[in-house]
Design an enzyme around this catalytic site. Structure first.
Site, short mmCIF file in Angstrom:
data_model
loop_
_atom_site.label_atom_id
_atom_site.label_comp_id
_atom_site.label_asym_id
_atom_site.label_seq_id
_atom_site.Cartn_x
_atom_site.Cartn_y
_atom_site.Cartn_z
N ALA A 230 -2.07 -53.27 -43.98
CA ALA A 230 -1.03 -52.32 -44.37
C ALA A 230 -1.33 -50.93 -43.82
O ALA A 230 -2.48 -50.60 -43.51
CB ALA A 230 -0.91 -52.28 -45.89
N GLY B 209 -3.61 -57.42 -44.63
CA GLY B 209 -2.35 -58.09 -44.35
C GLY B 209 -2.34 -58.78 -43.01
O GLY B 209 -1.64 -59.78 -42.81
N GLU C 200 -3.86 -62.06 -43.66
CA GLU C 200 -2.88 -62.87 -44.38
C GLU C 200 -1.77 -63.36 -43.45
O GLU C 200 -1.27 -64.49 -43.61
CB GLU C 200 -2.29 -62.06 -45.53
CG GLU C 200 -3.29 -61.81 -46.65
CD GLU C 200 -2.80 -60.83 -47.69
OE1 GLU C 200 -2.78 -61.19 -48.88
OE2 GLU C 200 -2.43 -59.69 -47.32
N GLU D 99 -9.36 -55.33 -49.10
CA GLU D 99 -8.54 -54.59 -50.06
C GLU D 99 -9.34 -54.07 -51.25
O GLU D 99 -9.04 -52.98 -51.79
CB GLU D 99 -7.39 -55.47 -50.55
CG GLU D 99 -6.31 -55.75 -49.53
CD GLU D 99 -6.57 -57.00 -48.70
OE1 GLU D 99 -5.62 -57.48 -48.06
OE2 GLU D 99 -7.72 -57.50 -48.71
#
Length: 261
Positions: free
Chosen positions: A69, A112, A115, A135
């Site tokens: 992110a 992310g 992911e 994170e």
């Protein structure tokens, strides 16, 4: 490779039946802000609707696949901003794409970005690739499937290690954990991913899509329900023209000509 559209933070090109989607925000290490995620989801949906497309390759730059992110954007975010921002819906749209997606990962795939690679159906990684869910170091946890996909892929203890320490793993460890299908020299990563995608695209379209759905059911359903879904897909494919062509070609010792029907 034929040139295609440049949709803001991503570019889209095509080679025969394979679409190549490239995240191209090197100035922010391919951070996945809302505009980038929207562009990725839209490009995947466009490829999914095109019956002439048999597979997609998703990649970044030579140095970074995606670094997660955009922290500059997230630092001021409140819970309500996340709820109304639409990111969860964009991730859902990506998960619902039926065309197979091959990730070509060079450099960092973090947060992310990791992911996003986990969302893909196969992963080809350059030997210098690095994966991780950092994170926790920012006071949060993975929010786009990282806790669940790592646990299902590599087991509870490996997932706990990655999520609770936030450490980064190299491509060799990612292979051992089952995340990476093929480990290749970095300069060949995208090319080999395209070759893998082309191999998939050469197969009967309906069988490929139903095969993908059946495998994904293993992660979403109890065993008996997943086995029932697999059996239904198998029976459905017995009625296709491609099944008849494939079996006849095998018996006649000739290459099959699939029509996607």
């Amino acid at each position: 490779m034929t040139e295609g559209a440049a949709a803001g933070p991503v570019s889209v090109t095509r080679r025969d039946r394979v679409v190549l989607i490239r995240i191209d925000r090197p100035e922010v290490r391919n951070a996945l802000d809302e505009a980038t995620m929207e562009a990725i989801a839209a490009a995947l949906e466009t490829a999914d609707r095109d019956e002439s497309v048999g597979a997609v390759v998703l990649t970044g730059t030579e140095k970074v696949f995606a670094a997660g992110a955009d922290i500059k954007v997230m630092v001021e975010r409140e819970p309500v901003d996340v709820l109304v921002g639409g990111q969860a819906e964009r991730w859902r749209r990506i998960r619902q794409v039926l065309v197979p997606i091959v990730a070509a990962v060079n450099g960092f795939a973090l947060g992310g970005g990791c992911e996003l690679a986990l969302c893909c159906d196969l992963v080809v990684a350059g030997e210098s690739a690095r994966f991780g869910q950092p994170e926790v170091k920012l006071g949060i946890i993975p929010g786009a499937g990282g806790t669940q996909r790592w646990a299902r892929l590599a087991g509870k203890h490996a997932a706990m290690d990655l999520v609770l320490t936030g450490r980064t793993i190299d491509a060799q460890e990612a292979v051992r954990l089952g995340m990476v299908n093929r480990l290749v020299p970095p300069h060949l990563c995208v090319e080999i991913a395209l070759e893998v995608a082309a191999e998939i695209a050469a197969m009967p379209r309906l069988a490929v899509r139903l095969g993908k759905q059946a495998v994904l059911r293993a992660f979403e359903s109890p065993l008996e329900a997943a086995l029932d879904a697999e059996r239904q897909a198998f029976i459905m494919l017995l009625g296709t023209a491609d099944r008849r062509e494939g079996m006849r070609a095998f018996l006649e010792k000739r290459p099959p000509v699939f029509r996607g029907r």
